[in-house]
Design an enzyme around this catalytic site. Structure first.
Site, PDB file in Angstrom:
ATOM      1  N   TYR A   1       0.856  -1.192   0.000  1.00 22.26           N
ATOM      2  CA  TYR A   1       0.000   0.000   0.000  1.00 22.26           C
ATOM      3  C   TYR A   1       0.882   1.230   0.000  1.00 22.26           C
ATOM      4  O   TYR A   1       1.800   1.352   0.819  1.00 22.26           O
ATOM      5  CB  TYR A   1      -0.917   0.015   1.232  1.00 22.26           C
ATOM      6  CG  TYR A   1      -1.820   1.230   1.301  1.00 22.26           C
ATOM      7  CD1 TYR A   1      -1.607   2.222   2.264  1.00 22.26           C
ATOM      8  CD2 TYR A   1      -2.859   1.419   0.402  1.00 22.26           C
ATOM      9  CE1 TYR A   1      -2.418   3.347   2.330  1.00 22.26           C
ATOM     10  CE2 TYR A   1      -3.683   2.546   0.460  1.00 22.26           C
ATOM     11  CZ  TYR A   1      -3.449   3.503   1.420  1.00 22.26           C
ATOM     12  OH  TYR A   1      -4.253   4.623   1.469  1.00 22.26           O
TER      13      TYR A   1
ATOM     14  N   LYS B   1       4.705   9.701   8.552  1.00 21.41           N
ATOM     15  CA  LYS B   1       4.499   9.242   9.927  1.00 21.41           C
ATOM     16  C   LYS B   1       5.536   9.780  10.925  1.00 21.41           C
ATOM     17  O   LYS B   1       5.449  10.920  11.361  1.00 21.41           O
ATOM     18  CB  LYS B   1       4.442   7.707   9.926  1.00 21.41           C
ATOM     19  CG  LYS B   1       3.291   7.164   9.043  1.00 21.41           C
ATOM     20  CD  LYS B   1       3.248   5.677   9.021  1.00 21.41           C
ATOM     21  CE  LYS B   1       2.341   5.160   7.918  1.00 21.41           C
ATOM     22  NZ  LYS B   1       0.906   5.284   8.224  1.00 21.41           N
TER      23      LYS B   1
ATOM     24  N   ASP C   1       9.419   2.556  -0.409  1.00 25.97           N
ATOM     25  CA  ASP C   1       8.377   3.280   0.316  1.00 25.97           C
ATOM     26  C   ASP C   1       8.577   3.001   1.807  1.00 25.97           C
ATOM     27  O   ASP C   1       8.142   1.975   2.319  1.00 25.97           O
ATOM     28  CB  ASP C   1       6.989   2.839  -0.148  1.00 25.97           C
ATOM     29  CG  ASP C   1       5.905   3.574   0.617  1.00 25.97           C
ATOM     30  OD1 ASP C   1       4.712   3.398   0.267  1.00 25.97           O
ATOM     31  OD2 ASP C   1       6.229   4.329   1.557  1.00 25.97           O
TER      32      ASP C   1
END
Ligand code: KE4
Length: 430
Positions: free
Chosen positions: A148, A271, A243
Site C-alpha cells: 500500500y 508518519k 516506500d
C-alpha cells in the site's frame, strides 16, 4: 463508567459522525468494518494509552499508524510544537525548521542527498513516481500485491492473476487509463519481477516496494528479494523506490535500507518524520531530486509543505530517537512477540507472529505469511473476535488483520505483560 455506558456514549458520537462524515470517519480502516463493533472516539492520549470520550482507557498499538514512536504527548515534542505555534502556524514561505529536518534526514539516510516535504505519504509516493517517470522517460510502474502506497489512482490497482498482472482499477473512479501503466506482482517473488522485466523492462520506470511490508500485516523480505530488485533495476536502468513511509526511522535509525543494506534511488517517508502532525517526504539522489520544480521541470507543490509545526515535531522526534531508544524498542517488542507466540502455542491456536523492530502482526495462520495470498488465507474472522476481546480488556489493536501493531518507547514491561495476559484471555474466548 461501565462498558455499556462507554458503548452508549461511543455509539451516540458515532451516530452523529455518520451523518456528516462518510462512514463516520476520515480514513476507512478506522470504522471497524474489518472487525465489527463501534469505533472508540479518542478524547486524549498520553504515553502508550488512549482515553476515549467515555473515559475508557486502552493500551494503544495503533500509534497513529506508526507516527507516535515515542508515545503520545511526549513532553519535549509538545513543548517544541507549542513554542513553534506561538511563532505562527504556517507561513507559506521558507523557514529554518524545514532545512533542519531535511539536514537531519540526509544525515541519517545516506541514499537521500536531497528531499522534498509534502503533507502525506500518498503525496510522497505519487510525487516519487512522477519523478521516476520523468527521469527515465518511461511509463510503467511495478508494485506488489498487498503493498500500500496511499490512494493515488495509479496505486489503487487490482492484483490480478498471472505473473505481472495488467493493471486493473481497484476502485470506482480510477480509470483504465490510470491503471494501465501499473504492473502488480507477488511480494517476495523475485522470479515474477524478473519475468515482468523480461517482458517490459524497457518500459519500466520504477519498482516501488515496501522494503518491509506493513500493509498486508508485517511481512519480511526474504533473502535475495531486495538485492534482486536492486540488480534488476540496475540491469534495466529502472529506478528502485523504497516506500519507507512506515518503516522509515521505525525499524532502525536509517530505516529498512540500513537494516538490509540495499540502496534505493528514491525513498518516501511519512508518519515518524512528522511526530504525529501531517507530513510526507520523498528524497534520493541529487541528480534526480534536482529535477523537481523550481530547480527542474517536474512540477510538485503544496500549500502546507514544510509546515513549521510538523517540521518541529518531526525534528524533535528524530532527535529523541537515540540508539538507546531503538535498543529499548527492540527489547520490549521482542518480549511482546515471544509472549504472543507462547500464548498462541499454549492455547493451541495456529498463529504466525511476525515482527520487524517495533512493528508486529499476529496472523491467525498455521504457516508463515510470505505474501498477500498468504495474508488473505489467514483467519480474519478469528482476528475480529480477538480484536474485540482485547478491546474489552483495554488493549486497542489496529482494527484489521492486515495491519502492523506499533510499539512505542512509552510501552514498558508492565504494559507488555498486561497485553500478553489479555491475549491468553482472548485466545481462550475465541
Ligand atoms: P498517507 O497518505 O496515509 O499519509 O500514507 C500512505 C502510505 C504510504 N505508504 C505506506 C507504506 C503506508 O503505510 C501508508 C499509510 N499507512 C496506512 C496504515 N496501513 C495509513 C492508515 C490509514 O490509511 O488510515
Amino acid at each position: 463508567m461501565d462498558k455499556g455506558e462507554i458503548l452508549n456514549r461511543e455509539e451516540d458520537i458515532f451516530g452523529r459522525a455518520r451523518k456528516v462524515l462518510p462512514g463516520g470517519v476520515n480514513s476507512p480502516v478506522r470504522a471497524f468494518l474489518a472487525v465489527g463493533g463501534t469505533p472508540r472516539f479518542i478524547a486524549r492520549a498520553n504515553g502508550c494509552r488512549l482515553i476515549d470520550t467515555a473515559g475508557g482507557e486502552y493500551i494503544d498499538y495503533i500509534g497513529s499508524w506508526g507516527a507516535m514512536i515515542l508515545g503520545h504527548a511526549h513532553p519535549e515534542v509538545l513543548r517544541a510544537v507549542v513554542e513553534a505555534a506561538e511563532r505562527g502556524t504556517s507561513y507559506g514561505a521558507p523557514c529554518p525548521a524545514e532545512v533542519e529536518l531535511a539536514e537531519e534526514i540526509v544525515r541519517r539516510v545516506p541514499s537521500v542527498e536531497k528531499i522534498r516535504f509534502v503533507n502525506s505519504g500518498t503525496e510522497a509516493t505519487m510525487s516519487a513516481v512522477r519523478l521516476a517517470r520523468a527521469a527515465t522517460g518511461r511509463n510503467l510502474i511495478v508494485k506488489f500485491a498487498g503493498g500500500y502506497h496511499g490512494h493515488a489512482d495509479g496505486f489503487l490497482i487490482k492484483a490480478g492473476s498471472g505473473v505481472a498482472a495488467l493493471g486493473l482499477p481497484d476502485s470506482p473512479g480510477v480509470t483504465a487509463g490510470a491503471a494501465q501503466d501499473t504492473r502488480v506482482v507477488r511480494y517476495n517473488d523475485i522470479g515474477a519481477v524478473e519475468d515482468a522485466f523480461t517482458m517490459e523492462g524497457a518500459d519500466i520506470a520504477a519498482v516501488i516496494v515496501e522494503p518491509i511490508a506493513g500493509n498486508m500485516g508485517v511481512v519480511l523480505p526474504e533473502n535475495g528479494f531486495l538485492t534482486g530488485l536492486r540488480a534488476l533495476c540496475d540491469k534495466y536502468e529502472s529506478l528502485l523506490i523504497f516506500d519507507e513511509v512506515m518503516t522509515g526511522f521505525r525499524v532502525a535509525s536509517g530505516g529498512a535500507q540500513e537494516l538490509y543494506q540495499v540502496r534505493p534511488d528514491l525513498t518516501t517517508f511519512g508518519k515518524v518524520i512528522g511526530g504525529g502532525l501531517p507530513v510526507g517526504a520523498y528524497g534520493g539522489r541529487r541528480e534526480l531530486m534536482s529535477m523537481i520544480a523550481p530547480e527542474g521541470p517536474v512540477y510538485q507543490a503544496g500549500t502546507l509543505s514544510g509546515n513549521p509545526l510538523a517540521m518541529t515535531a518531526g525534528l524533535k522526534t528524530l532527535q529523541l530517537l537515540t540508539p538507546q531508544v531503538y535498543d529499548k524498542l527492540e527489547d520490549i517488542s521482542e518480549k511482546l512477540q515471544k509472549g504472543l507466540t507462547d500464548a498462541a502455542k499454549e492455547s493451541g491456536v495456529p498463529a504466525a507472529v511476525q515482527r520487524a523492530g517495533s512493528m508486529i502482526t499476529l496472523f491467525f495462520s498455521d504457516k508463515p505469511v510470505r505474501n498477500m495470498d498468504d495474508a488473505v488465507s489467514a483467519d480474519h474472522g478469528r482476528f475480529g473476535k480477538f480484536f474485540n476481546s482485547m478491546l474489552d480488556q483495554g488493549v486497542h489493536l489496529p482494527p484489521s488483520g492486515y495491519e502492523a501493531w506499533f510499539v512505542s518507547a512509552a510501552h514498558n514491561e508492565d504494559v507488555i505483560e498486561q497485553t500478553i495476559s489479555a491475549t491468553y484471555n482472548a485466545l481462550r474466548s475465541i
